[in-house]
Structures are given as C-alpha cells and as structure tokens.
Design a protein around this motif. Sequence first.
Motif, PDB file in Angstrom:
ATOM      1  N   ARG A   1       0.833  -1.214   0.000  1.00 43.88           N
ATOM      2  CA  ARG A   1       0.000   0.000   0.000  1.00 43.88           C
ATOM      3  C   ARG A   1       0.860   1.254   0.000  1.00 43.88           C
ATOM      4  N   GLN A   2       2.052   1.154   0.598  1.00 43.52           N
ATOM      5  CA  GLN A   2       2.982   2.287   0.631  1.00 43.52           C
ATOM      6  C   GLN A   2       3.866   2.333  -0.611  1.00 43.52           C
ATOM      7  N   ASN A   3       3.545   1.492  -1.592  1.00 42.84           N
ATOM      8  CA  ASN A   3       4.297   1.437  -2.858  1.00 42.84           C
ATOM      9  C   ASN A   3       5.744   1.026  -2.675  1.00 42.84           C
ATOM     10  N   VAL A   4       5.999   0.206  -1.665  1.00 43.78           N
ATOM     11  CA  VAL A   4       7.329  -0.368  -1.496  1.00 43.78           C
ATOM     12  C   VAL A   4       7.499  -1.469  -2.541  1.00 43.78           C
ATOM     13  N   ALA A   5       8.485  -1.304  -3.408  1.00 38.49           N
ATOM     14  CA  ALA A   5       8.661  -2.242  -4.523  1.00 38.49           C
ATOM     15  C   ALA A   5       9.656  -3.355  -4.220  1.00 38.49           C
ATOM     16  N   THR A   6      10.214  -3.367  -3.019  1.00 39.33           N
ATOM     17  CA  THR A   6      11.189  -4.400  -2.655  1.00 39.33           C
ATOM     18  C   THR A   6      10.638  -5.795  -2.926  1.00 39.33           C
ATOM     19  N   PRO A   7      11.352  -6.643  -3.670  1.00 36.64           N
ATOM     20  CA  PRO A   7      10.898  -8.027  -3.839  1.00 36.64           C
ATOM     21  C   PRO A   7      10.796  -8.728  -2.489  1.00 36.64           C
ATOM     22  N   ILE A   8       9.708  -9.444  -2.268  1.00 39.95           N
ATOM     23  CA  ILE A   8       9.460 -10.100  -0.984  1.00 39.95           C
ATOM     24  C   ILE A   8       9.164 -11.576  -1.222  1.00 39.95           C
ATOM     25  N   ILE A   9       9.942 -12.425  -0.554  1.00 42.07           N
ATOM     26  CA  ILE A   9       9.695 -13.859  -0.553  1.00 42.07           C
ATOM     27  C   ILE A   9       9.134 -14.244   0.812  1.00 42.07           C
ATOM     28  N   ILE A  10       7.942 -14.821   0.827  1.00 43.87           N
ATOM     29  CA  ILE A  10       7.375 -15.331   2.074  1.00 43.87           C
ATOM     30  C   ILE A  10       7.987 -16.698   2.363  1.00 43.87           C
ATOM     31  N   LEU A  11       8.455 -16.869   3.595  1.00 45.99           N
ATOM     32  CA  LEU A  11       9.022 -18.145   4.033  1.00 45.99           C
ATOM     33  C   LEU A  11       8.314 -18.529   5.332  1.00 45.99           C
TER      34      LEU A  11
ATOM     35  N   ALA B   1       5.738 -21.633   7.708  1.00 39.12           N
ATOM     36  CA  ALA B   1       5.233 -22.994   7.915  1.00 39.12           C
ATOM     37  C   ALA B   1       3.786 -23.133   7.461  1.00 39.12           C
ATOM     38  N   ARG B   2       3.147 -22.021   7.119  1.00 40.43           N
ATOM     39  CA  ARG B   2       1.756 -22.072   6.674  1.00 40.43           C
ATOM     40  C   ARG B   2       1.695 -22.607   5.241  1.00 40.43           C
ATOM     41  N   SER B   3       1.223 -23.829   5.095  1.00 38.58           N
ATOM     42  CA  SER B   3       1.251 -24.489   3.793  1.00 38.58           C
ATOM     43  C   SER B   3      -0.120 -24.602   3.138  1.00 38.58           C
ATOM     44  N   ASP B   4      -1.155 -24.075   3.787  1.00 43.13           N
ATOM     45  CA  ASP B   4      -2.501 -24.141   3.224  1.00 43.13           C
ATOM     46  C   ASP B   4      -2.556 -23.361   1.906  1.00 43.13           C
ATOM     47  N   LEU B   5      -3.200 -23.949   0.903  1.00 39.70           N
ATOM     48  CA  LEU B   5      -3.250 -23.325  -0.418  1.00 39.70           C
ATOM     49  C   LEU B   5      -3.912 -21.949  -0.359  1.00 39.70           C
ATOM     50  N   ALA B   6      -4.956 -21.805   0.421  1.00 33.68           N
ATOM     51  CA  ALA B   6      -5.654 -20.525   0.500  1.00 33.68           C
ATOM     52  C   ALA B   6      -4.730 -19.439   1.049  1.00 33.68           C
ATOM     53  N   GLU B   7      -3.910 -19.790   2.041  1.00 33.19           N
ATOM     54  CA  GLU B   7      -2.984 -18.810   2.601  1.00 33.19           C
ATOM     55  C   GLU B   7      -1.883 -18.471   1.600  1.00 33.19           C
ATOM     56  N   LYS B   8      -1.434 -19.471   0.851  1.00 26.48           N
ATOM     57  CA  LYS B   8      -0.425 -19.205  -0.176  1.00 26.48           C
ATOM     58  C   LYS B   8      -0.967 -18.257  -1.233  1.00 26.48           C
ATOM     59  N   LEU B   9      -2.172 -18.508  -1.679  1.00 30.37           N
ATOM     60  CA  LEU B   9      -2.787 -17.633  -2.680  1.00 30.37           C
ATOM     61  C   LEU B   9      -2.988 -16.230  -2.118  1.00 30.37           C
ATOM     62  N   GLN B  10      -3.377 -16.143  -0.859  1.00 28.03           N
ATOM     63  CA  GLN B  10      -3.563 -14.828  -0.241  1.00 28.03           C
ATOM     64  C   GLN B  10      -2.246 -14.059  -0.195  1.00 28.03           C
ATOM     65  N   GLY B  11      -1.168 -14.757   0.142  1.00 33.76           N
ATOM     66  CA  GLY B  11       0.133 -14.103   0.187  1.00 33.76           C
ATOM     67  C   GLY B  11       0.567 -13.590  -1.178  1.00 33.76           C
ATOM     68  N   LEU B  12       0.402 -14.423  -2.195  1.00 29.01           N
ATOM     69  CA  LEU B  12       0.786 -14.014  -3.544  1.00 29.01           C
ATOM     70  C   LEU B  12      -0.103 -12.887  -4.059  1.00 29.01           C
ATOM     71  N   ASP B  13      -1.405 -12.986  -3.776  1.00 25.83           N
ATOM     72  CA  ASP B  13      -2.331 -11.943  -4.216  1.00 25.83           C
ATOM     73  C   ASP B  13      -2.109 -10.624  -3.471  1.00 25.83           C
ATOM     74  N   SER B  14      -1.503 -10.697  -2.289  1.00 28.99           N
ATOM     75  CA  SER B  14      -1.245  -9.484  -1.511  1.00 28.99           C
ATOM     76  C   SER B  14       0.053  -8.797  -1.923  1.00 28.99           C
ATOM     77  N   GLY B  15       0.792  -9.418  -2.853  1.00 28.15           N
ATOM     78  CA  GLY B  15       1.978  -8.747  -3.376  1.00 28.15           C
ATOM     79  C   GLY B  15       3.291  -9.457  -3.170  1.00 28.15           C
ATOM     80  N   ALA B  16       3.268 -10.681  -2.604  1.00 31.24           N
ATOM     81  CA  ALA B  16       4.522 -11.427  -2.464  1.00 31.24           C
ATOM     82  C   ALA B  16       5.020 -11.842  -3.842  1.00 31.24           C
ATOM     83  N   ASP B  17       6.332 -11.847  -4.002  1.00 31.18           N
ATOM     84  CA  ASP B  17       6.923 -12.265  -5.271  1.00 31.18           C
ATOM     85  C   ASP B  17       7.122 -13.771  -5.338  1.00 31.18           C
TER      86      ASP B  17
END
Length: 227
Positions: free
Chosen positions: A68-78, A80-96
């Motif tokens: 939201r603050q337009n931070v363009a830094t590439p972000i990799i989520i690492l 233990a949450r392996s649920d598909l819905a959480e993964k999709l939420q992370g990617l849809d929220s801007g994770a690379d």
Amino acid sequence: MRILLVEDDHLLANTMLGMLRDDHNTVDWLDDGQQALTAITDEHFDLAILDLTLPRVDGLDILKHARRQNVATPIIILTARSDLAEKLQGLDSGADDYLTKPFAMAELKARIRAVTRRASGQADTGIKVGSLTIDPEHCQLRLGDDPLTLPRSEFQILHYLMRHPDQVATRRRLEEQLYGWDHGAESNALEVHIHHLRKRIGKSVIRTVRGVGYLLDSREAEQVGQP
C-alpha cells in the motif's frame, strides 16, 4: 545485495544468515513484526525474506502495508503455513514468491536469484555492462573473456553499481550494501574499496560525483580491455 531477513526462529535465522552471507550478501535480521514493518517501509533493501507468524505484527499485514505504501522491494514469504488458501492470499497481496518450511537452502537461493532477475529485468543470472559481466551466482567478474574473483566488499559495490549503471549511488546507499546496520566500518573504507576496484577495471569506469557518491559509466565500461 542487501537482504532483510524477518524470522523469529533464532536457530533457523542464524543458519540462514551464515548461508546467505556466504554468497556475498549483506543481511540484516529482525525477529519482530513491528520492527520489520518500520524497516521495510523506511529503508532500502534489494530483497526481503518474510516469515508470517511474527510477534506483534503478522507477516501478511507487513506485506499488505508495504505494498500500500508502494514499497517495490521483492518479498519472498518463508513460512510454515502451507494451506493453499494462505499461499494464494500471500501471492495476491503482493509477495513475489512463497516457500514453505521445511525447505532446502539451495531452493531458497534459486528462488532469490529468480526473483531478483525479474525485479531487475535480467533474462539470466549474469549482469552485463559494456565489457564487464558480473555473475552473482558464482560471485565472479569477467573483464571481456578474463575471469576475476573479487573480495566480498568490492564485489558488493560493483554488483550494486552494475545493477544501476549511469545512476548516482550515494555514499550512504553503498555503505548500506556493505554493512547494513553494522556501523563498525572505518570512515574511509568505502573509498579504499573504490580505489581497489578502479585499479582492477579502470579508473574512468567508476566516476566520483563530488559530494554525492559514485556512478558506473556504461560508455567507459565498453572500453575495458580494449587496446
């Protein structure tokens, strides 16, 4: 490359710090979500590795706020949450990228290379400016066809300058690349590293912008190794 590692598992974090620093990276580590939120929005990093389950502020909230603050830094989520819905939420929220624990360090390093290539618009791991080619994966420089292994500090400076050719890099930005939050360096250390780099690749390739910092001149880089 300067990396922000946000991980509250201290044993895992210390293992990752050693392995990431072995690849000539400068790594700053935080184990608290609120501190990570401040760091990622207020400072410059080339990459952030972000756990989701953190004290005070959840990693997903950090990610959303940063975007939201337009931070363009590439972000990799690492995480233990392996649920598909959480993964999709992370990617849809801007994770690379999104990697679940347990993981192989070799896979994380490969994902780091892929994410940073995409962020810089590079098609492969090598970065070429004129007659200079730098290979972050193998920490090696080529002057035309001649390979050259650089000391860690010189490699980090040249890596940054070659990712931003013909752009002025401030002294502060280059020192962040070298030391992160470690302020124990001597005041003239950067100048010493620049001096040694110039002896290797040519004085005119790295220009001093008085009172500001340094610039890698792409036209001069084309002449490296030429008679």
